[in-house]
Design a protein around this motif. Structure first.
Motif, mmCIF file in Angstrom:
data_model
loop_
_atom_site.group_PDB
_atom_site.id
_atom_site.type_symbol
_atom_site.label_atom_id
_atom_site.label_comp_id
_atom_site.label_asym_id
_atom_site.label_seq_id
_atom_site.Cartn_x
_atom_site.Cartn_y
_atom_site.Cartn_z
ATOM 1 N N SER A 1 -2.110 -6.117 -3.597
ATOM 2 C CA SER A 1 -2.874 -5.349 -4.568
ATOM 3 C C SER A 1 -1.962 -4.611 -5.553
ATOM 4 C CB SER A 1 -3.770 -4.336 -3.844
ATOM 5 O OG SER A 1 -4.352 -3.450 -4.770
ATOM 6 N N VAL A 2 -2.037 -5.000 -6.803
ATOM 7 C CA VAL A 2 -1.283 -4.322 -7.857
ATOM 8 C C VAL A 2 -1.788 -2.892 -7.996
ATOM 9 C CG1 VAL A 2 -0.759 -4.293 -10.332
ATOM 10 C CG2 VAL A 2 -0.787 -6.456 -9.093
ATOM 11 N N GLU A 3 -3.099 -2.708 -7.893
ATOM 12 C CA GLU A 3 -3.682 -1.371 -8.034
ATOM 13 C C GLU A 3 -3.201 -0.448 -6.923
ATOM 14 O OE1 GLU A 3 -5.278 -0.116 -10.661
ATOM 15 O OE2 GLU A 3 -4.842 -2.067 -11.527
ATOM 16 N N GLU A 4 -3.142 -0.952 -5.687
ATOM 17 C CA GLU A 4 -2.654 -0.107 -4.600
ATOM 18 C C GLU A 4 -1.177 0.231 -4.802
ATOM 19 O OE1 GLU A 4 -2.155 0.267 0.227
ATOM 20 O OE2 GLU A 4 -3.210 -1.492 -0.541
ATOM 21 N N ALA A 5 -0.392 -0.723 -5.263
ATOM 22 C CA ALA A 5 1.027 -0.457 -5.530
ATOM 23 C C ALA A 5 1.168 0.651 -6.568
ATOM 24 C CB ALA A 5 1.739 -1.730 -5.993
ATOM 25 N N LYS A 6 0.361 0.596 -7.618
ATOM 26 C CA LYS A 6 0.403 1.637 -8.648
ATOM 27 C C LYS A 6 -0.015 2.984 -8.067
ATOM 28 C CE LYS A 6 -2.037 -0.188 -12.049
ATOM 29 N NZ LYS A 6 -2.556 -0.722 -13.322
ATOM 30 N N LYS B 1 12.415 6.702 -0.648
ATOM 31 C CA LYS B 1 10.952 6.756 -0.614
ATOM 32 C C LYS B 1 10.450 5.493 0.081
ATOM 33 C CE LYS B 1 10.074 10.325 -3.419
ATOM 34 N NZ LYS B 1 9.248 11.452 -3.163
ATOM 35 N N ILE B 2 9.667 5.667 1.125
ATOM 36 C CA ILE B 2 9.092 4.535 1.851
ATOM 37 C C ILE B 2 7.613 4.473 1.497
ATOM 38 C CG2 ILE B 2 8.755 3.448 4.093
ATOM 39 C CD1 ILE B 2 11.736 4.006 3.317
ATOM 40 N N ILE B 3 7.201 3.338 0.963
ATOM 41 C CA ILE B 3 5.818 3.161 0.533
ATOM 42 C C ILE B 3 5.179 2.065 1.372
ATOM 43 C CG2 ILE B 3 4.307 2.504 -1.364
ATOM 44 C CD1 ILE B 3 6.355 3.741 -3.274
ATOM 45 N N GLY B 4 4.221 2.464 2.188
ATOM 46 C CA GLY B 4 3.479 1.515 3.007
ATOM 47 C C GLY B 4 2.182 1.134 2.322
ATOM 48 N N MET B 5 1.880 -0.146 2.344
ATOM 49 C CA MET B 5 0.672 -0.638 1.689
ATOM 50 C C MET B 5 -0.241 -1.328 2.697
ATOM 51 S SD MET B 5 2.126 -1.987 -1.979
ATOM 52 C CE MET B 5 0.585 -2.768 -2.329
ATOM 53 N N LYS B 6 -1.546 -1.080 2.558
ATOM 54 C CA LYS B 6 -2.535 -1.750 3.404
ATOM 55 C C LYS B 6 -2.811 -3.159 2.882
ATOM 56 C CE LYS B 6 -4.697 2.456 4.977
ATOM 57 N NZ LYS B 6 -5.826 3.349 4.911
ATOM 58 N N ASN B 7 -2.991 -3.266 1.568
ATOM 59 C CA ASN B 7 -3.220 -4.567 0.939
ATOM 60 C C ASN B 7 -1.967 -4.898 0.129
ATOM 61 O OD1 ASN B 7 -3.946 -6.798 -0.523
ATOM 62 N ND2 ASN B 7 -5.848 -5.946 -1.315
ATOM 63 N N ILE B 8 -1.075 -5.652 0.725
ATOM 64 C CA ILE B 8 0.233 -5.892 0.110
ATOM 65 C C ILE B 8 0.170 -6.748 -1.148
ATOM 66 C CG2 ILE B 8 1.476 -5.573 2.270
ATOM 67 C CD1 ILE B 8 1.655 -8.654 2.428
ATOM 68 N N MET C 1 6.372 -9.684 -6.222
ATOM 69 C CA MET C 1 5.794 -10.015 -7.521
ATOM 70 C C MET C 1 4.706 -9.005 -7.912
ATOM 71 S SD MET C 1 5.978 -14.218 -7.161
ATOM 72 C CE MET C 1 4.287 -14.383 -7.473
ATOM 73 N N LYS C 2 3.899 -8.568 -6.955
ATOM 74 C CA LYS C 2 2.843 -7.590 -7.235
ATOM 75 C C LYS C 2 3.445 -6.218 -7.549
ATOM 76 C CE LYS C 2 -0.360 -10.574 -6.611
ATOM 77 N NZ LYS C 2 -1.141 -11.094 -7.713
ATOM 78 N N VAL C 3 4.488 -5.839 -6.822
ATOM 79 C CA VAL C 3 5.163 -4.566 -7.085
ATOM 80 C C VAL C 3 5.796 -4.591 -8.471
ATOM 81 C CG1 VAL C 3 7.107 -3.107 -6.379
ATOM 82 C CG2 VAL C 3 5.511 -3.969 -4.658
ATOM 83 N N GLN C 4 6.432 -5.704 -8.830
ATOM 84 C CA GLN C 4 7.024 -5.833 -10.175
ATOM 85 C C GLN C 4 5.956 -5.659 -11.246
ATOM 86 O OE1 GLN C 4 9.072 -9.688 -9.550
ATOM 87 N NE2 GLN C 4 10.811 -8.727 -10.562
ATOM 88 N N GLN C 5 4.805 -6.274 -11.031
ATOM 89 C CA GLN C 5 3.721 -6.167 -12.001
ATOM 90 C C GLN C 5 3.259 -4.713 -12.119
ATOM 91 O OE1 GLN C 5 0.412 -8.804 -11.257
ATOM 92 N NE2 GLN C 5 -0.866 -7.812 -12.788
ATOM 93 N N ALA C 6 3.119 -4.036 -10.994
ATOM 94 C CA ALA C 6 2.693 -2.631 -11.005
ATOM 95 C C ALA C 6 3.704 -1.769 -11.747
ATOM 96 C CB ALA C 6 2.513 -2.127 -9.569
ATOM 97 N N LEU C 7 4.986 -1.968 -11.470
ATOM 98 C CA LEU C 7 6.037 -1.201 -12.136
ATOM 99 C C LEU C 7 6.016 -1.442 -13.640
ATOM 100 C CD1 LEU C 7 8.797 -1.867 -9.487
ATOM 101 C CD2 LEU C 7 7.878 0.389 -10.056
ATOM 102 N N LYS C 8 5.832 -2.686 -14.027
ATOM 103 C CA LYS C 8 5.790 -3.029 -15.454
ATOM 104 C C LYS C 8 4.595 -2.347 -16.121
ATOM 105 C CE LYS C 8 5.655 -6.950 -18.607
ATOM 106 N NZ LYS C 8 5.585 -8.408 -18.728
ATOM 107 N N GLU C 9 3.425 -2.400 -15.466
ATOM 108 C CA GLU C 9 2.230 -1.788 -16.036
ATOM 109 C C GLU C 9 2.373 -0.268 -16.154
ATOM 110 O OE1 GLU C 9 -1.342 -3.090 -14.018
ATOM 111 O OE2 GLU C 9 -0.852 -5.201 -14.375
ATOM 112 N N LEU C 10 3.147 0.343 -15.254
ATOM 113 C CA LEU C 10 3.365 1.785 -15.301
ATOM 114 C C LEU C 10 4.545 2.181 -16.181
ATOM 115 C CD1 LEU C 10 2.766 2.645 -11.536
ATOM 116 C CD2 LEU C 10 1.284 3.233 -13.470
#
Length: 95
Positions: free
Chosen positions: A81-86, A72-79, A19-28
């Protein structure tokens, strides 16, 4: 873009991360063709069928085979976080 979100068990955490990744993608303004969440064990075999895999930073090494095939493999520290996903999407050159 086809995206896979993977966590240890593929239940609650990966769904929230999705859900957070979807939000980041939408915002971008990035178009999503498909986004799916699953466990690490399922994700390791399915990853090669996706353009991008999001996972916790400590699981990145489990996707080396898919990365070698151009995923592309994207590792996140704070899974969650919309900002980190972006930020990670930008760093990966996906926007």
């Amino acid at each position: 873009m086809r995206i896979l979100v993977s966590c240890a068990n593929g239940a609650g955490t990966s769904l929230m991360m999705k859900m957070k990744v979807q939000q980041a993608l939408k915002e971008l303004g990035i178009e999503i063709r498909e986004i799916r969440h699953c466990s690490i064990s399922e994700g390791k075999s399915a990853a090669k069928n996706y353009d991008v895999v999001f996972c916790s930073a400590n699981f990145v090494d489990m996707f080396k085979d898919a990365e070698a095939k151009g995923v592309k493999i994207i590792g996140m520290k704070n899974i969650l976080s919309v900002e980190e996903a972006k930020d990670r999407l930008k760093e990966a050159g996906l926007c």
